[in-house]
Write a protein that holds these residues in place. Structure first.
Motif, PDB file in Angstrom:
ATOM      1  N   THR A  16       0.914  -1.200   0.066  1.00  0.00           N
ATOM      2  CA  THR A  16      -0.093  -0.081   0.097  1.00  0.00           C
ATOM      3  C   THR A  16       0.771   1.185  -0.086  1.00  0.00           C
ATOM      4  O   THR A  16       0.789   2.088  -0.712  1.00  0.00           O
ATOM      5  CB  THR A  16      -0.790  -0.059   1.262  1.00  0.00           C
ATOM      6  OG1 THR A  16      -1.746  -1.072   1.116  1.00  0.00           O
ATOM      7  CG2 THR A  16      -1.750   1.278   1.323  1.00  0.00           C
ATOM      8  N   LEU A  17       1.907   1.347   0.895  1.00  0.00           N
ATOM      9  CA  LEU A  17       2.910   2.573   1.013  1.00  0.00           C
ATOM     10  C   LEU A  17       3.401   2.541  -0.357  1.00  0.00           C
ATOM     11  O   LEU A  17       3.775   3.800  -0.852  1.00  0.00           O
ATOM     12  CB  LEU A  17       3.738   2.378   2.196  1.00  0.00           C
ATOM     13  CG  LEU A  17       3.082   2.380   3.330  1.00  0.00           C
ATOM     14  CD1 LEU A  17       3.898   2.015   4.426  1.00  0.00           C
ATOM     15  CD2 LEU A  17       2.323   3.782   3.595  1.00  0.00           C
ATOM     16  N   ALA A  18       3.929   1.545  -1.063  1.00  0.00           N
ATOM     17  CA  ALA A  18       4.442   1.492  -2.436  1.00  0.00           C
ATOM     18  C   ALA A  18       3.560   2.172  -3.405  1.00  0.00           C
ATOM     19  O   ALA A  18       4.245   2.755  -4.243  1.00  0.00           O
ATOM     20  CB  ALA A  18       4.971   0.132  -2.657  1.00  0.00           C
ATOM     21  N   GLN A  19       2.451   2.290  -3.179  1.00  0.00           N
ATOM     22  CA  GLN A  19       1.560   2.954  -4.261  1.00  0.00           C
ATOM     23  C   GLN A  19       1.129   4.466  -3.966  1.00  0.00           C
ATOM     24  O   GLN A  19       0.735   5.261  -4.877  1.00  0.00           O
ATOM     25  CB  GLN A  19       0.186   2.312  -4.284  1.00  0.00           C
ATOM     26  CG  GLN A  19       0.303   0.747  -4.516  1.00  0.00           C
ATOM     27  CD  GLN A  19      -0.968  -0.012  -4.491  1.00  0.00           C
ATOM     28  OE1 GLN A  19      -1.992   0.359  -5.120  1.00  0.00           O
ATOM     29  NE2 GLN A  19      -1.204  -0.955  -3.266  1.00  0.00           N
ATOM     30  N   ALA A 139       3.642  -3.753  -9.911  1.00  0.00           N
ATOM     31  CA  ALA A 139       3.276  -3.726 -11.303  1.00  0.00           C
ATOM     32  C   ALA A 139       2.388  -5.016 -11.773  1.00  0.00           C
ATOM     33  O   ALA A 139       1.741  -4.901 -12.660  1.00  0.00           O
ATOM     34  CB  ALA A 139       4.725  -4.174 -11.853  1.00  0.00           C
ATOM     35  N   GLY A 140       2.035  -5.831 -10.763  1.00  0.00           N
ATOM     36  CA  GLY A 140       1.162  -6.942 -11.038  1.00  0.00           C
ATOM     37  C   GLY A 140      -0.410  -6.659 -10.770  1.00  0.00           C
ATOM     38  O   GLY A 140      -1.201  -7.369 -10.770  1.00  0.00           O
ATOM     39  N   LEU A 141      -0.510  -5.477  -9.856  1.00  0.00           N
ATOM     40  CA  LEU A 141      -1.965  -5.049  -9.629  1.00  0.00           C
ATOM     41  C   LEU A 141      -2.476  -4.353 -10.634  1.00  0.00           C
ATOM     42  O   LEU A 141      -1.940  -4.088 -11.684  1.00  0.00           O
ATOM     43  CB  LEU A 141      -1.745  -3.942  -8.426  1.00  0.00           C
ATOM     44  CG  LEU A 141      -0.985  -4.189  -6.915  1.00  0.00           C
ATOM     45  CD1 LEU A 141      -0.803  -3.042  -6.354  1.00  0.00           C
ATOM     46  CD2 LEU A 141      -1.861  -5.251  -6.340  1.00  0.00           C
ATOM     47  N   PRO A 142      -3.761  -4.485 -10.725  1.00  0.00           N
ATOM     48  CA  PRO A 142      -4.688  -3.721 -11.649  1.00  0.00           C
ATOM     49  C   PRO A 142      -4.449  -2.425 -11.847  1.00  0.00           C
ATOM     50  O   PRO A 142      -3.930  -1.937 -10.861  1.00  0.00           O
ATOM     51  CB  PRO A 142      -6.136  -3.906 -11.070  1.00  0.00           C
ATOM     52  CG  PRO A 142      -6.064  -5.179 -10.257  1.00  0.00           C
ATOM     53  CD  PRO A 142      -4.833  -5.338  -9.571  1.00  0.00           C
ATOM     54  N   ALA A 143      -4.253  -1.769 -13.114  1.00  0.00           N
ATOM     55  CA  ALA A 143      -3.796  -0.780 -13.395  1.00  0.00           C
ATOM     56  C   ALA A 143      -4.598   0.513 -12.360  1.00  0.00           C
ATOM     57  O   ALA A 143      -3.868   1.386 -12.225  1.00  0.00           O
ATOM     58  CB  ALA A 143      -4.047  -0.275 -14.844  1.00  0.00           C
ATOM     59  N   THR A 144      -5.843   0.095 -12.281  1.00  0.00           N
ATOM     60  CA  THR A 144      -6.611   1.162 -11.390  1.00  0.00           C
ATOM     61  C   THR A 144      -6.146   1.140  -9.755  1.00  0.00           C
ATOM     62  O   THR A 144      -6.656   2.004  -8.987  1.00  0.00           O
ATOM     63  CB  THR A 144      -8.067   1.139 -11.560  1.00  0.00           C
ATOM     64  OG1 THR A 144      -8.376  -0.435 -11.067  1.00  0.00           O
ATOM     65  CG2 THR A 144      -8.647   1.154 -13.061  1.00  0.00           C
ATOM     66  N   ALA A 145      -5.557   0.226  -9.459  1.00  0.00           N
ATOM     67  CA  ALA A 145      -5.298   0.089  -8.022  1.00  0.00           C
ATOM     68  C   ALA A 145      -4.602   1.114  -7.430  1.00  0.00           C
ATOM     69  O   ALA A 145      -5.018   1.722  -6.237  1.00  0.00           O
ATOM     70  CB  ALA A 145      -4.745  -1.330  -7.587  1.00  0.00           C
ATOM     71  N   PRO A 146      -3.336   1.454  -7.745  1.00  0.00           N
ATOM     72  CA  PRO A 146      -2.613   2.739  -6.991  1.00  0.00           C
ATOM     73  C   PRO A 146      -3.270   3.893  -7.068  1.00  0.00           C
ATOM     74  O   PRO A 146      -3.406   4.454  -5.919  1.00  0.00           O
ATOM     75  CB  PRO A 146      -1.229   2.847  -7.983  1.00  0.00           C
ATOM     76  CG  PRO A 146      -1.022   1.484  -8.701  1.00  0.00           C
ATOM     77  CD  PRO A 146      -2.584   1.047  -8.961  1.00  0.00           C
ATOM     78  N   ALA A 147      -4.174   4.258  -8.164  1.00  0.00           N
ATOM     79  CA  ALA A 147      -4.913   5.581  -7.769  1.00  0.00           C
ATOM     80  C   ALA A 147      -6.009   5.231  -6.826  1.00  0.00           C
ATOM     81  O   ALA A 147      -6.216   6.086  -5.970  1.00  0.00           O
ATOM     82  CB  ALA A 147      -5.545   5.773  -9.143  1.00  0.00           C
ATOM     83  N   ARG A 152      -8.011   6.315  -1.366  1.00  0.00           N
ATOM     84  CA  ARG A 152      -8.605   5.957  -0.001  1.00  0.00           C
ATOM     85  C   ARG A 152      -7.590   6.215   1.268  1.00  0.00           C
ATOM     86  O   ARG A 152      -8.155   6.252   2.290  1.00  0.00           O
ATOM     87  CB  ARG A 152      -9.038   4.583  -0.410  1.00  0.00           C
ATOM     88  CG  ARG A 152     -10.306   4.229  -1.031  1.00  0.00           C
ATOM     89  CD  ARG A 152     -10.551   3.034  -1.391  1.00  0.00           C
ATOM     90  NE  ARG A 152     -11.872   2.849  -2.161  1.00  0.00           N
ATOM     91  CZ  ARG A 152     -12.590   1.950  -2.303  1.00  0.00           C
ATOM     92  NH1 ARG A 152     -12.294   0.800  -1.627  1.00  0.00           N
ATOM     93  NH2 ARG A 152     -13.657   1.938  -3.144  1.00  0.00           N
ATOM     94  N   ILE A 153      -6.342   6.112   0.965  1.00  0.00           N
ATOM     95  CA  ILE A 153      -5.375   6.227   2.007  1.00  0.00           C
ATOM     96  C   ILE A 153      -5.269   7.888   2.329  1.00  0.00           C
ATOM     97  O   ILE A 153      -5.352   8.541   3.444  1.00  0.00           O
ATOM     98  CB  ILE A 153      -4.121   5.744   1.750  1.00  0.00           C
ATOM     99  CG1 ILE A 153      -4.397   4.243   1.713  1.00  0.00           C
ATOM    100  CG2 ILE A 153      -2.961   6.299   2.680  1.00  0.00           C
ATOM    101  CD1 ILE A 153      -4.494   3.700   3.084  1.00  0.00           C
ATOM    102  N   THR A 154      -4.964   8.659   1.449  1.00  0.00           N
ATOM    103  CA  THR A 154      -4.646   9.935   1.480  1.00  0.00           C
ATOM    104  C   THR A 154      -5.718  10.944   1.013  1.00  0.00           C
ATOM    105  O   THR A 154      -5.416  12.255   1.409  1.00  0.00           O
ATOM    106  CB  THR A 154      -3.441  10.444   0.741  1.00  0.00           C
ATOM    107  OG1 THR A 154      -3.561  10.174  -0.433  1.00  0.00           O
ATOM    108  CG2 THR A 154      -2.149   9.430   1.205  1.00  0.00           C
ATOM    109  N   GLY A 155      -6.742  10.567   0.163  1.00  0.00           N
ATOM    110  CA  GLY A 155      -7.658  11.517  -0.301  1.00  0.00           C
ATOM    111  C   GLY A 155      -7.198  12.208  -1.534  1.00  0.00           C
ATOM    112  O   GLY A 155      -7.777  12.837  -2.364  1.00  0.00           O
ATOM    113  N   ALA A 156      -5.813  11.705  -2.014  1.00  0.00           N
ATOM    114  CA  ALA A 156      -5.222  12.268  -3.354  1.00  0.00           C
ATOM    115  C   ALA A 156      -5.696  11.421  -4.594  1.00  0.00           C
ATOM    116  O   ALA A 156      -6.194  10.398  -4.375  1.00  0.00           O
ATOM    117  CB  ALA A 156      -3.752  12.267  -3.337  1.00  0.00           C
ATOM    118  N   ALA A 157      -5.733  11.927  -5.729  1.00  0.00           N
ATOM    119  CA  ALA A 157      -6.211  11.489  -6.971  1.00  0.00           C
ATOM    120  C   ALA A 157      -5.226  10.399  -7.487  1.00  0.00           C
ATOM    121  O   ALA A 157      -4.111  10.310  -7.435  1.00  0.00           O
ATOM    122  CB  ALA A 157      -6.812  12.289  -7.982  1.00  0.00           C
TER     123      ALA A 157
END
Length: 157
Positions: A16-19, A139-147, A152-157
């Motif tokens: 999560t922190l890596a995202q 890199a293996g997460l769905p493309a939409t996961a980091p945003a 959800r964590i910081t409120g940023a886009a």
């Protein structure tokens, strides 16, 4: 081998922190809410990753945790070892030399074949985890996961 649940928590929290965007942090409370985990216990586990120099922690109103270095430089093995230590899970107690089935000492000069195989398996497991970084996981997460995670964590886009 069975690892404690806290290992899963730390692998997910580090991912999560890596995202997050560079410089952004997440508090133990934010991560606990994100995963529905007990915040006090999670905070203790996160501090283990700080001691292992996987994470850094900052204090203050905008404080929290972030990766101590780039996601490509942090392996899954480093996270697992920070939480669970480096000891091998199998310890041969030489029971082949005990009881009715005891082998004579001359047949026990070599390391027990079971201990050898278990050590081989542990080495392979460690090698596998040391070859996977947080960057590989992200890199293996769905493309939409980091945003989604950042929102959800910081409120940023």
């Amino acid at each position: 081998m069975k690892l404690p649940g806290s290992t899963e928590w730390m692998l997910h929290c580090a991912t999560t922190l890596a995202q997050l965007d560079a410089g952004d942090t997440a508090s133990a409370a934010q991560l606990a809410r994100y995963y529905d985990l007990p915040a006090p216990y999670l905070a203790k586990q996160l501090k283990m990753l700080v001691r292992a120099e996987v994470l850094t922690a900052t204090t203050g109103p905008r404080g929290g945790f972030r990766l101590a270095r780039g996601a490509a430089e942090i392996t899954l093995l480093q996270i697992v070892e920070a939480v669970d230590g480096t000891s091998a899970p199998y310890e041969c107690r030489e029971i082949r030399q005990q009881g009715l089935g005891a082998l004579p000492p001359e047949d026990c000069r070599r390391t027990c074949v079971l201990a050898e195989k278990m050590a081989d398996a542990h080495r392979a497991w460690r090698d596998s985890l040391s070859g996977v970084t947080l960057a590989d996981i992200v890199a293996g997460l769905p493309a939409t996961a980091p945003a989604r995670t950042r929102r959800r964590i910081t409120g940023a886009a």
